[in-house]
Design a protein around this motif. Structure first.
Motif, PDB file in Angstrom:
ATOM      1  N   MET A   1      83.549  85.184  35.980  1.00 20.18           N
ATOM      2  CA  MET A   1      84.777  84.634  36.519  1.00 20.18           C
ATOM      3  C   MET A   1      85.269  83.472  35.645  1.00 20.18           C
ATOM      4  SD  MET A   1      85.961  86.050  39.266  1.00 20.18           S
ATOM      5  CE  MET A   1      85.481  87.168  40.572  1.00 20.18           C
ATOM      6  N   LYS A   2      86.561  83.465  35.365  1.00 21.56           N
ATOM      7  CA  LYS A   2      87.141  82.435  34.512  1.00 21.56           C
ATOM      8  C   LYS A   2      87.798  81.335  35.361  1.00 21.56           C
ATOM      9  CE  LYS A   2      89.763  85.285  32.255  1.00 21.56           C
ATOM     10  NZ  LYS A   2      90.745  85.768  31.263  1.00 21.56           N
ATOM     11  N   ILE A   3      87.439  80.085  35.077  1.00 23.21           N
ATOM     12  CA  ILE A   3      88.019  78.945  35.788  1.00 23.21           C
ATOM     13  C   ILE A   3      88.728  78.051  34.778  1.00 23.21           C
ATOM     14  CG2 ILE A   3      87.557  76.862  37.145  1.00 23.21           C
ATOM     15  CD1 ILE A   3      85.272  78.282  38.473  1.00 23.21           C
ATOM     16  N   TYR A   4      89.983  77.749  35.058  1.00 27.33           N
ATOM     17  CA  TYR A   4      90.758  76.854  34.205  1.00 27.33           C
ATOM     18  C   TYR A   4      90.824  75.489  34.877  1.00 27.33           C
ATOM     19  CZ  TYR A   4      94.424  75.328  30.990  1.00 27.33           C
ATOM     20  OH  TYR A   4      95.139  74.656  30.028  1.00 27.33           O
ATOM     21  N   ILE A   5      90.446  74.444  34.137  1.00 30.18           N
ATOM     22  CA  ILE A   5      90.350  73.094  34.690  1.00 30.18           C
ATOM     23  C   ILE A   5      91.510  72.244  34.177  1.00 30.18           C
ATOM     24  CG2 ILE A   5      88.938  71.011  34.850  1.00 30.18           C
ATOM     25  CD1 ILE A   5      86.485  72.824  34.290  1.00 30.18           C
ATOM     26  N   ILE A   6      92.300  71.706  35.092  1.00 28.87           N
ATOM     27  CA  ILE A   6      93.378  70.787  34.728  1.00 28.87           C
ATOM     28  C   ILE A   6      92.980  69.410  35.246  1.00 28.87           C
ATOM     29  CG2 ILE A   6      95.842  70.280  34.864  1.00 28.87           C
ATOM     30  CD1 ILE A   6      96.370  73.213  35.389  1.00 28.87           C
ATOM     31  N   GLU A   7      92.353  68.653  34.377  1.00 24.48           N
ATOM     32  CA  GLU A   7      91.777  67.345  34.718  1.00 24.48           C
ATOM     33  C   GLU A   7      91.810  66.463  33.468  1.00 24.48           C
ATOM     34  OE1 GLU A   7      90.543  64.228  35.884  1.00 24.48           O
ATOM     35  OE2 GLU A   7      89.978  65.585  37.539  1.00 24.48           O
ATOM     36  N   ASP A   8      92.464  65.302  33.558  1.00 28.67           N
ATOM     37  CA  ASP A   8      92.607  64.465  32.368  1.00 28.67           C
ATOM     38  C   ASP A   8      91.468  63.464  32.181  1.00 28.67           C
ATOM     39  OD1 ASP A   8      93.529  63.051  34.632  1.00 28.67           O
ATOM     40  OD2 ASP A   8      94.649  61.663  33.363  1.00 28.67           O
ATOM     41  N   ASP A   9      90.611  63.308  33.176  1.00 26.07           N
ATOM     42  CA  ASP A   9      89.436  62.449  33.033  1.00 26.07           C
ATOM     43  C   ASP A   9      88.381  63.243  32.251  1.00 26.07           C
ATOM     44  OD1 ASP A   9      86.911  61.195  33.427  1.00 26.07           O
ATOM     45  OD2 ASP A   9      87.664  60.192  35.215  1.00 26.07           O
ATOM     46  N   LYS A  10      88.225  62.893  30.976  1.00 25.95           N
ATOM     47  CA  LYS A  10      87.377  63.703  30.100  1.00 25.95           C
ATOM     48  C   LYS A  10      85.914  63.710  30.536  1.00 25.95           C
ATOM     49  CE  LYS A  10      90.375  63.345  26.079  1.00 25.95           C
ATOM     50  NZ  LYS A  10      90.493  62.968  24.653  1.00 25.95           N
ATOM     51  N   LYS A  11      85.440  62.588  31.050  1.00 25.34           N
ATOM     52  CA  LYS A  11      84.050  62.528  31.494  1.00 25.34           C
ATOM     53  C   LYS A  11      83.831  63.439  32.702  1.00 25.34           C
ATOM     54  CE  LYS A  11      80.469  59.362  33.176  1.00 25.34           C
ATOM     55  NZ  LYS A  11      80.143  57.956  33.545  1.00 25.34           N
ATOM     56  N   LEU A  12      84.743  63.341  33.665  1.00 27.48           N
ATOM     57  CA  LEU A  12      84.634  64.192  34.857  1.00 27.48           C
ATOM     58  C   LEU A  12      84.797  65.658  34.492  1.00 27.48           C
ATOM     59  CD1 LEU A  12      84.373  64.567  37.881  1.00 27.48           C
ATOM     60  CD2 LEU A  12      86.803  64.028  38.121  1.00 27.48           C
ATOM     61  N   ARG A  13      85.717  65.933  33.578  1.00 27.37           N
ATOM     62  CA  ARG A  13      85.941  67.311  33.154  1.00 27.37           C
ATOM     63  C   ARG A  13      84.699  67.889  32.484  1.00 27.37           C
ATOM     64  NH1 ARG A  13      90.886  67.705  29.429  1.00 27.37           N
ATOM     65  NH2 ARG A  13      89.376  67.070  27.839  1.00 27.37           N
ATOM     66  N   ALA A  14      84.062  67.087  31.647  1.00 27.77           N
ATOM     67  CA  ALA A  14      82.842  67.541  30.977  1.00 27.77           C
ATOM     68  C   ALA A  14      81.743  67.840  31.993  1.00 27.77           C
ATOM     69  CB  ALA A  14      82.366  66.476  29.982  1.00 27.77           C
ATOM     70  N   GLU A  15      81.645  66.999  33.034  1.00 28.69           N
ATOM     71  CA  GLU A  15      80.655  67.229  34.092  1.00 28.69           C
ATOM     72  C   GLU A  15      80.960  68.520  34.842  1.00 28.69           C
ATOM     73  OE1 GLU A  15      80.911  63.706  36.416  1.00 28.69           O
ATOM     74  OE2 GLU A  15      79.714  62.483  35.020  1.00 28.69           O
ATOM     75  N   LEU A  16      82.252  68.775  35.069  1.00 26.47           N
ATOM     76  CA  LEU A  16      82.657  70.007  35.749  1.00 26.47           C
ATOM     77  C   LEU A  16      82.297  71.233  34.922  1.00 26.47           C
ATOM     78  CD1 LEU A  16      86.202  69.324  37.291  1.00 26.47           C
ATOM     79  CD2 LEU A  16      84.187  70.175  38.500  1.00 26.47           C
ATOM     80  N   VAL A  17      82.602  71.165  33.646  1.00 31.02           N
ATOM     81  CA  VAL A  17      82.290  72.289  32.755  1.00 31.02           C
ATOM     82  C   VAL A  17      80.789  72.557  32.738  1.00 31.02           C
ATOM     83  CG1 VAL A  17      82.287  73.075  30.359  1.00 31.02           C
ATOM     84  CG2 VAL A  17      84.322  71.981  31.313  1.00 31.02           C
ATOM     85  N   LYS A  18      79.992  71.509  32.645  1.00 30.45           N
ATOM     86  CA  LYS A  18      78.532  71.654  32.624  1.00 30.45           C
ATOM     87  C   LYS A  18      78.034  72.292  33.923  1.00 30.45           C
ATOM     88  CE  LYS A  18      74.256  69.006  32.010  1.00 30.45           C
ATOM     89  NZ  LYS A  18      73.683  67.648  31.776  1.00 30.45           N
ATOM     90  N   LEU A  19      78.552  71.796  35.053  1.00 27.50           N
ATOM     91  CA  LEU A  19      78.148  72.319  36.356  1.00 27.50           C
ATOM     92  C   LEU A  19      78.525  73.791  36.501  1.00 27.50           C
ATOM     93  CD1 LEU A  19      77.229  71.997  39.377  1.00 27.50           C
ATOM     94  CD2 LEU A  19      79.592  71.307  39.855  1.00 27.50           C
ATOM     95  N   LEU A  20      79.775  74.090  36.239  1.00 27.17           N
ATOM     96  CA  LEU A  20      80.266  75.452  36.455  1.00 27.17           C
ATOM     97  C   LEU A  20      79.645  76.442  35.469  1.00 27.17           C
ATOM     98  CD1 LEU A  20      84.015  74.600  37.140  1.00 27.17           C
ATOM     99  CD2 LEU A  20      82.251  75.186  38.810  1.00 27.17           C
ATOM    100  N   SER A  21      79.426  75.986  34.240  1.00 28.98           N
ATOM    101  CA  SER A  21      78.798  76.864  33.246  1.00 28.98           C
ATOM    102  C   SER A  21      77.370  77.223  33.651  1.00 28.98           C
ATOM    103  CB  SER A  21      78.794  76.186  31.876  1.00 28.98           C
ATOM    104  OG  SER A  21      80.113  75.948  31.433  1.00 28.98           O
ATOM    105  N   ALA A  22      76.704  76.272  34.299  1.00 29.40           N
ATOM    106  CA  ALA A  22      75.335  76.527  34.764  1.00 29.40           C
ATOM    107  C   ALA A  22      75.307  77.629  35.821  1.00 29.40           C
ATOM    108  CB  ALA A  22      74.725  75.239  35.321  1.00 29.40           C
ATOM    109  N   TYR A  23      76.435  77.794  36.512  1.00 29.78           N
ATOM    110  CA  TYR A  23      76.533  78.848  37.532  1.00 29.78           C
ATOM    111  C   TYR A  23      77.306  80.062  37.010  1.00 29.78           C
ATOM    112  CZ  TYR A  23      74.393  75.873  41.032  1.00 29.78           C
ATOM    113  OH  TYR A  23      73.498  75.118  41.741  1.00 29.78           O
TER     114      TYR A  23
END
Length: 220
Positions: A1-23
């Motif tokens: 499943m592809k998730i597109y993230i629209i978030e300008d806080d780069k630190k939070l976005r990186a955490e989201l990518v790490k979390l979602l990629s793990a799943y």
């Protein structure tokens, strides 16, 4: 499943990518906020995570513009936590709303629920009723030579009413179908959506279809 993230806080976005990629979610994002709407649509994601406080355009505008062109599930993820923010998000076509800070497992549960709900909905290519033609997958309606786009909520309301033609559909049932609950949604929100739908139908020259049954609901 592809998730597109629209978030300008780069630190939070990186955490989201790490979390979602793990799943095992395939994540993507862009920093070009001038063209973020077209970029998001080009990616053809299965779901969009959308912040509200963003450069150039706020999340509400982005949600509304994406919804005009696509039925892609949208979850608003924001530090804004008022009832009005949630109400506005749902009224503009968002599928869910979650506030920051959030527990990662709560976010994952919301994503899973929205994907499951949206993917389980079978969409007919075309539905006809009294000369009016609905195209659910394109979220538009036509009458004779005229056509217009509908928001996701407007299309849902019209589809439910047509599927129950000749029977009164209660306001509570409609609100549950649109927002999975009527407990935290202002009753006026449904009225606004129905009135907009009536306006869209009138704009293309179709006859008035929706009748209000005061105190009960709506009927075709």
């Amino acid at each position: 499943m592809k998730i597109y993230i629209i978030e300008d806080d780069k630190k939070l976005r990186a955490e989201l990518v790490k979390l979602l990629s793990a799943y095992k979610y395939d994540c993507s994002f862009d920093d070009d906020y001038e063209n973020i709407i077209s970029l998001a649509l080009e990616k053809q994601p299965d779901l969009i995570l959308l912040d509200v406080n963003l450069p150039v355009f706020d999340g509400y505008y982005i949600c509304r513009e994406i919804r005009k062109q696509s039925d892609v599930p949208i979850i608003i993820v924001t530090s804004r936590s008022t009832d009005m923010d949630e109400l506005m998000s749902m009224n503009l076509g968002a599928d869910d709303f979650i506030t920051k800070p959030y527990h990662s497992q709560i976010l994952l549960a919301h994503i899973s629920a929205v994907l499951k709900r949206c993917n389980s909905q079978s969409v007919a290519e075309k539905v006809e009723y009294r000369g009016l033609t609905l195209y659910p997958s394109q979220s538009k309606i036509s009458y004779q030579e005229n056509e217009t786009d509908l928001t996701k909520n407007e299309m849902k309301i019209l589809t439910i009413l047509i599927n129950n033609a000749g029977r009164i559909v209660s306001r509570s049932d409609l609100m549950n179908a649109l927002w999975q609950s009527d407990e935290f949604v202002d009753d006026n929100t449904l009225t606004v959506n129905v009135n907009r739908l009536r306006k869209r139908i009138k704009e293309i020259g179709a006859p008035e279809l929706i009748t209000t049954k005061r105190g009960l609901g709506y009927i075709l």
